[in-house]
Design a protein around this motif. Structure first.
Motif, PDB file in Angstrom:
ATOM      1  N   LEU A   1       0.872  -1.204   0.090  1.00  0.00           N
ATOM      2  CA  LEU A   1       0.150  -0.145   0.094  1.00  0.00           C
ATOM      3  C   LEU A   1       0.861   1.256   0.075  1.00  0.00           C
ATOM      4  CD1 LEU A   1      -2.887   1.156   0.416  1.00  0.00           C
ATOM      5  CD2 LEU A   1      -2.378   1.261   2.821  1.00  0.00           C
ATOM      6  N   ILE A   2       0.697   2.115  -1.032  1.00  0.00           N
ATOM      7  CA  ILE A   2       1.496   3.379  -1.147  1.00  0.00           C
ATOM      8  C   ILE A   2       0.423   4.518  -0.082  1.00  0.00           C
ATOM      9  CG2 ILE A   2       2.276   5.120  -2.406  1.00  0.00           C
ATOM     10  CD1 ILE A   2       2.703   3.115  -4.709  1.00  0.00           C
ATOM     11  N   LYS A   3       1.301   4.883   0.613  1.00  0.00           N
ATOM     12  CA  LYS A   3       0.772   6.076   1.555  1.00  0.00           C
ATOM     13  C   LYS A   3       1.085   7.348   0.951  1.00  0.00           C
ATOM     14  CE  LYS A   3      -0.427   3.512   5.342  1.00  0.00           C
ATOM     15  NZ  LYS A   3      -0.383   3.331   7.055  1.00  0.00           N
ATOM     16  N   ILE A   4       0.325   8.419   0.784  1.00  0.00           N
ATOM     17  CA  ILE A   4       0.884   9.798   0.370  1.00  0.00           C
ATOM     18  C   ILE A   4       0.432  10.854   1.327  1.00  0.00           C
ATOM     19  CG2 ILE A   4       0.413  11.809  -1.309  1.00  0.00           C
ATOM     20  CD1 ILE A   4      -0.350   9.249  -3.262  1.00  0.00           C
ATOM     21  N   THR A   5       1.310  11.691   1.779  1.00  0.00           N
ATOM     22  CA  THR A   5       1.010  12.683   2.646  1.00  0.00           C
ATOM     23  C   THR A   5       1.579  14.006   1.769  1.00  0.00           C
ATOM     24  OG1 THR A   5       1.593  11.468   4.491  1.00  0.00           O
ATOM     25  CG2 THR A   5       1.760  13.898   4.789  1.00  0.00           C
ATOM     26  N   MET A   6       0.388  14.730   1.577  1.00  0.00           N
ATOM     27  CA  MET A   6       0.619  16.267   0.838  1.00  0.00           C
ATOM     28  C   MET A   6       0.658  17.458   2.077  1.00  0.00           C
ATOM     29  SD  MET A   6      -1.985  17.821  -1.698  1.00  0.00           S
ATOM     30  CE  MET A   6      -1.417  19.141  -2.676  1.00  0.00           C
ATOM     31  N   LEU A   7       1.868  17.855   1.979  1.00  0.00           N
ATOM     32  CA  LEU A   7       2.192  19.086   2.783  1.00  0.00           C
ATOM     33  C   LEU A   7       1.923  20.230   1.927  1.00  0.00           C
ATOM     34  CD1 LEU A   7       5.369  18.098   4.340  1.00  0.00           C
ATOM     35  CD2 LEU A   7       3.036  17.514   5.281  1.00  0.00           C
ATOM     36  N   PHE A   8       0.734  20.947   2.064  1.00  0.00           N
ATOM     37  CA  PHE A   8       0.286  22.131   1.289  1.00  0.00           C
ATOM     38  C   PHE A   8       0.700  23.214   1.881  1.00  0.00           C
ATOM     39  CE2 PHE A   8      -3.169  23.326  -1.971  1.00  0.00           C
ATOM     40  CZ  PHE A   8      -2.283  23.671  -2.908  1.00  0.00           C
ATOM     41  N   PHE A   9       1.797  24.123   1.601  1.00  0.00           N
ATOM     42  CA  PHE A   9       1.997  25.218   2.130  1.00  0.00           C
ATOM     43  C   PHE A   9       1.610  26.359   1.609  1.00  0.00           C
ATOM     44  CE2 PHE A   9       5.413  22.418   3.861  1.00  0.00           C
ATOM     45  CZ  PHE A   9       5.720  22.708   4.929  1.00  0.00           C
ATOM     46  N   ASN A  10       0.817  27.386   2.181  1.00  0.00           N
ATOM     47  CA  ASN A  10       0.328  28.560   1.698  1.00  0.00           C
ATOM     48  C   ASN A  10       0.587  29.906   2.657  1.00  0.00           C
ATOM     49  OD1 ASN A  10      -1.419  27.819  -0.735  1.00  0.00           O
ATOM     50  ND2 ASN A  10      -1.521  26.127   0.467  1.00  0.00           N
ATOM     51  N   LYS A  11       0.270  30.786   2.078  1.00  0.00           N
ATOM     52  CA  LYS A  11       0.506  32.131   3.065  1.00  0.00           C
ATOM     53  C   LYS A  11      -0.840  32.277   4.037  1.00  0.00           C
ATOM     54  CE  LYS A  11       3.110  35.749   0.995  1.00  0.00           C
ATOM     55  NZ  LYS A  11       3.083  37.163   0.277  1.00  0.00           N
ATOM     56  N   THR A  12      -1.931  32.363   3.485  1.00  0.00           N
ATOM     57  CA  THR A  12      -3.098  32.560   4.287  1.00  0.00           C
ATOM     58  C   THR A  12      -4.193  31.321   4.039  1.00  0.00           C
ATOM     59  OG1 THR A  12      -4.242  33.897   2.571  1.00  0.00           O
ATOM     60  CG2 THR A  12      -2.798  35.094   4.100  1.00  0.00           C
ATOM     61  N   LEU A  13      -5.245  31.355   4.658  1.00  0.00           N
ATOM     62  CA  LEU A  13      -6.215  30.122   4.460  1.00  0.00           C
ATOM     63  C   LEU A  13      -7.051  30.573   2.989  1.00  0.00           C
ATOM     64  CD1 LEU A  13      -7.760  28.145   5.681  1.00  0.00           C
ATOM     65  CD2 LEU A  13      -9.373  29.762   6.828  1.00  0.00           C
ATOM     66  N   ASN A  14      -7.287  31.870   2.670  1.00  0.00           N
ATOM     67  CA  ASN A  14      -7.812  32.253   1.233  1.00  0.00           C
ATOM     68  C   ASN A  14      -6.824  31.770   0.179  1.00  0.00           C
ATOM     69  OD1 ASN A  14     -10.061  32.939   2.282  1.00  0.00           O
ATOM     70  ND2 ASN A  14      -9.432  35.108   2.486  1.00  0.00           N
ATOM     71  N   ASP A  15      -5.444  31.439   0.320  1.00  0.00           N
ATOM     72  CA  ASP A  15      -4.516  31.031  -0.548  1.00  0.00           C
ATOM     73  C   ASP A  15      -4.888  29.655  -0.921  1.00  0.00           C
ATOM     74  OD1 ASP A  15      -3.696  33.655  -0.948  1.00  0.00           O
ATOM     75  OD2 ASP A  15      -2.175  33.484   0.643  1.00  0.00           O
ATOM     76  N   ILE A  16      -5.247  28.753  -0.014  1.00  0.00           N
ATOM     77  CA  ILE A  16      -5.239  27.169  -0.582  1.00  0.00           C
ATOM     78  C   ILE A  16      -6.179  26.801  -1.728  1.00  0.00           C
ATOM     79  CG2 ILE A  16      -5.661  25.043   0.426  1.00  0.00           C
ATOM     80  CD1 ILE A  16      -5.233  26.295   3.230  1.00  0.00           C
ATOM     81  N   LEU A  17      -5.489  26.709  -2.729  1.00  0.00           N
ATOM     82  CA  LEU A  17      -6.347  26.280  -3.961  1.00  0.00           C
ATOM     83  C   LEU A  17      -7.174  24.761  -3.771  1.00  0.00           C
ATOM     84  CD1 LEU A  17      -3.465  26.967  -6.499  1.00  0.00           C
ATOM     85  CD2 LEU A  17      -5.620  28.420  -5.960  1.00  0.00           C
ATOM     86  N   TRP A  18      -8.144  24.410  -4.064  1.00  0.00           N
ATOM     87  CA  TRP A  18      -8.847  23.365  -4.255  1.00  0.00           C
ATOM     88  C   TRP A  18      -9.047  22.946  -2.756  1.00  0.00           C
ATOM     89  CZ3 TRP A  18      -4.281  22.721  -7.369  1.00  0.00           C
ATOM     90  CH2 TRP A  18      -4.576  23.290  -8.710  1.00  0.00           C
ATOM     91  N   LYS A  19      -9.207  23.690  -1.858  1.00  0.00           N
ATOM     92  CA  LYS A  19      -9.221  23.501  -0.421  1.00  0.00           C
ATOM     93  C   LYS A  19     -10.302  22.245  -0.095  1.00  0.00           C
ATOM     94  CE  LYS A  19      -9.407  25.152   4.286  1.00  0.00           C
ATOM     95  NZ  LYS A  19     -10.684  24.229   4.792  1.00  0.00           N
ATOM     96  N   GLU A  20     -11.407  22.737  -0.546  1.00  0.00           N
ATOM     97  CA  GLU A  20     -12.624  21.602  -0.292  1.00  0.00           C
ATOM     98  C   GLU A  20     -12.405  20.210  -0.967  1.00  0.00           C
ATOM     99  OE1 GLU A  20     -13.129  24.836  -1.167  1.00  0.00           O
ATOM    100  OE2 GLU A  20     -13.706  25.884   0.514  1.00  0.00           O
ATOM    101  N   LYS A  21     -11.849  20.431  -2.228  1.00  0.00           N
ATOM    102  CA  LYS A  21     -11.859  19.238  -3.038  1.00  0.00           C
ATOM    103  C   LYS A  21     -10.747  18.212  -2.475  1.00  0.00           C
ATOM    104  CE  LYS A  21     -12.687  16.380  -6.391  1.00  0.00           C
ATOM    105  NZ  LYS A  21     -13.671  15.614  -6.581  1.00  0.00           N
ATOM    106  N   LEU A  22      -9.558  19.050  -2.039  1.00  0.00           N
ATOM    107  CA  LEU A  22      -8.434  18.098  -1.246  1.00  0.00           C
ATOM    108  C   LEU A  22      -8.891  17.526  -0.223  1.00  0.00           C
ATOM    109  CD1 LEU A  22      -5.375  20.346  -2.305  1.00  0.00           C
ATOM    110  CD2 LEU A  22      -5.772  18.106  -3.059  1.00  0.00           C
ATOM    111  N   GLU A  23      -9.855  18.114   0.733  1.00  0.00           N
ATOM    112  CA  GLU A  23     -10.208  17.906   1.902  1.00  0.00           C
ATOM    113  C   GLU A  23     -11.167  16.448   1.669  1.00  0.00           C
ATOM    114  OE1 GLU A  23     -11.791  21.154   3.926  1.00  0.00           O
ATOM    115  OE2 GLU A  23      -9.687  21.915   4.853  1.00  0.00           O
ATOM    116  N   GLU A  24     -12.042  16.510   0.573  1.00  0.00           N
ATOM    117  CA  GLU A  24     -12.807  15.720   0.284  1.00  0.00           C
ATOM    118  C   GLU A  24     -12.074  14.263   0.049  1.00  0.00           C
ATOM    119  OE1 GLU A  24     -15.546  14.831  -3.527  1.00  0.00           O
ATOM    120  OE2 GLU A  24     -15.817  16.533  -2.603  1.00  0.00           O
TER     121      GLU A  24
END
Length: 80
Positions: A1-24
């Protein structure tokens, strides 16, 4: 099983692209995919997650130091 951890660094909360989709995706595939958002300029009232800029100490805290076959993919501006 391959496990992926995505560390997504952004400046502010509003800068997170595709936030809802990635959380889903993270909720749907918890055994394979972990999403960790990190903000460098978080507003304390809106953010309870990790804060800071990317550096070795933070990477070691999140990912650890004993990975058998790590693969890191990094993208961002040249200073990054």
């Amino acid at each position: 099983l391959i496990k992926i951890t995505m560390l997504f660094f952004n400046k502010t909360l509003n800068d997170i692209l595709w936030k809802e989709k990635l959380e889903e995706v993270a909720k749907k595939h918890t055994e394979k995919f972990t999403l960790i958002n990190v903000l460098s300029q978080a507003d304390a009232s809106d953010w309870t997650g990790r804060t800071g800029r990317i550096n070795m100490k933070l990477m070691e805290e999140i990912v650890g130091t004993k990975l058998s076959r790590p693969l890191f993919c990094i993208c961002g501006p040249k200073p990054f």
